[in-house]
Motif scaffolding. Structure first.
Motif, PDB file in Angstrom:
ATOM      1  N   ASP A 269      -0.858  10.725  -3.093  1.00 44.07           N
ATOM      2  CA  ASP A 269       0.224  10.162  -1.880  1.00 44.07           C
ATOM      3  C   ASP A 269       0.823   8.572  -1.874  1.00 44.07           C
ATOM      4  O   ASP A 269      -0.578   8.075  -2.753  1.00 44.07           O
ATOM      5  N   LYS A 270       0.754   8.357  -0.907  1.00 40.09           N
ATOM      6  CA  LYS A 270       2.082   7.456  -0.829  1.00 40.09           C
ATOM      7  C   LYS A 270       0.577   5.937  -0.529  1.00 40.09           C
ATOM      8  O   LYS A 270       1.234   5.012  -1.591  1.00 40.09           O
TER       9      LYS A 270
ATOM     10  N   ASP B 253       8.737  -0.633  -0.580  1.00 42.52           N
ATOM     11  CA  ASP B 253       7.014  -1.175  -0.629  1.00 42.52           C
ATOM     12  C   ASP B 253       6.757  -2.488  -1.250  1.00 42.52           C
ATOM     13  O   ASP B 253       5.989  -3.153  -1.030  1.00 42.52           O
TER      14      ASP B 253
ATOM     15  N   VAL C  80       6.747   7.640  -5.505  1.00 44.17           N
ATOM     16  CA  VAL C  80       6.592   7.942  -4.671  1.00 44.17           C
ATOM     17  C   VAL C  80       6.897   6.455  -4.061  1.00 44.17           C
ATOM     18  O   VAL C  80       6.497   6.337  -2.683  1.00 44.17           O
ATOM     19  N   LEU C  81       6.786   5.674  -4.489  1.00 44.36           N
ATOM     20  CA  LEU C  81       7.495   4.168  -4.357  1.00 44.36           C
ATOM     21  C   LEU C  81       8.520   4.099  -4.196  1.00 44.36           C
ATOM     22  O   LEU C  81       9.529   4.309  -5.206  1.00 44.36           O
TER      23      LEU C  81
END
Length: 366
Positions: A2-3, A134, A129-130
């Protein structure tokens, strides 16, 4: 993953290793180009002082209380590497008479951009995901690691910079602070100048107080304070230049970044004290006791301060001084220092850059 897991993995396996590489590269460049970086800063400071003086001669600027070198994180992200250099009256941010120039810090922040671009490529391995935002947030947090190189150059340059005729000519408030840090955020003193000399008795009392309250970033220049007895006191970044401190003892004190140029400290003691980045150039240290003192540089997760400036004893009189059992004294300069009968651990014989005369004059201890 997950993140949050992806962010943690990215931080540990990409961000931190690359940050360490950039810090090592910058540190090497810092030492190699130090003289030029100091010269460039001094030129910037000289221009600012000339600008201040013109404004004051035209009646547009009150006496100066603050000179501030500021970085802006968002501008650095946009690859603008100029520090905002501003001079304020005692009103500080309420001073409406704008007095502003810039200082080019690209010698540091091009490395910031290099790191950002490399991390952006690494981000793509995380399959969406990123996001770019970020990585930018991570890099914004890294800005102080790059700024520490700028603040160290200011510290190295400022003692000579304030001797410039352009600086001496400007009208100053009773107390003037030269500071650096983030714009309208956390900043620290680089230099403090008082137009009125502090009361030596009051200073002595504060220095000798046994409480744990630190006494830091103070201007204690040109004071008569012989035979002080100071124990386990935090005195980091204080300026004792040209003061009479003969026979004074600073035992197990925090003295990192402290200034002692041209001070008289004959027979003094710094036993067990932390001296990282202390400046003893041109000081009188005959018979001084440095046994067990530390010059340890701080090296943890990108931090390089204290330790970038090194300890400086250039042109000091160190005759009969005792450096037995000192540790962390790898970054020390002794150019032109007198070292007749100076006791030094043999382990520093090859590590320190010394003249032939100094090597012959020193008493090497096993």
């Amino acid at each position: 993953m997950d993140k949050q897991q992806a962010l943690q993995h990215f931080y540990e396996h990409h961000y931190m290793p690359l940050l360490e590489i950039q810090m090592e590269t910058l540190e090497a460049e810092f030492h190699h180009g130090k003289a030029q970086f100091i010269s460039n800063f001094t030129a910037s400071f000289q221009k600012l002082c000339s600008h201040i003086l013109r404004m004051q001669q035209q009646g547009e600027k009150e006496p100066i209380a603050y000179i501030h070198y500021s970085f802006l994180r968002t501008q650095i992200l946009e690859q603008s590497y100029l520090y905002m250099v501003e001079a304020y009256s005692g009103k500080w941010y309420e001073d409406q008479a704008d007095c502003r120039l810039s200082y080019d810090a690209s010698w540091v922040y091009t490395h910031f951009t290099t790191m950002l671009e490399a991390l952006e490529q690494d981000r793509k391995k995380y399959m969406g995901v990123l996001h770019a935002a970020d990585i930018e947030r991570l890099m914004l947090k890294a800005t102080p690691f790059f700024h520490q190189f700028v603040s160290s150059i200011i510290r190295l340059a400022i003692t000579e910079a304030v001797q410039l005729p352009e600086y001496k000519a400007i009208h100053k408030a009773k107390r003037l602070f030269i500071r650096t840090g983030e714009y309208k955020d956390i900043s620290e003193n680089m230099y403090v100048e008082d137009q009125e000399i502090p009361n030596p008795d009051e200073v002595r009392e504060r220095l000798m107080q046994t409480n744990e309250e630190p006494y830091i970033y103070e201007n204690l220049r040109n004071l008569s304070l012989p035979h002080l007895q100071v124990v386990e006191k935090d005195l980091r970044y204080n300026d004792f230049c040209q003061s009479d401190l003969r026979g004074s003892q600073f035992l197990s004190c925090v003295l990192m970044g402290s200034q002692w140029q041209e001070a008289h400290i004959e027979g003094g003691s710094f036993r067990g004290s932390l001296l990282s980045d202390a400046d003893f150039r041109y000081s009188h240290l005959q018979g001084a006791d440095f046994r067990g003192a530390s010059g340890q540089a701080y090296r943890e997760q990108g931090h390089r301060v204290p330790g970038l400036c090194g300890i400086r004893f250039d042109f000091a009189n160190l005759d009969e001084a005792d450096f037995t059992d000192v540790h962390g004294f790898e970054y020390v300069s002794f150019e032109g220092a007198s070292m007749y009968g100076t006791r030094v651990p043999r382990k520093y014989q090859q590590l320190w850059k010394l003249s032939d005369e100094q090597r012959k004059s020193i008493v090497w201890m096993e």
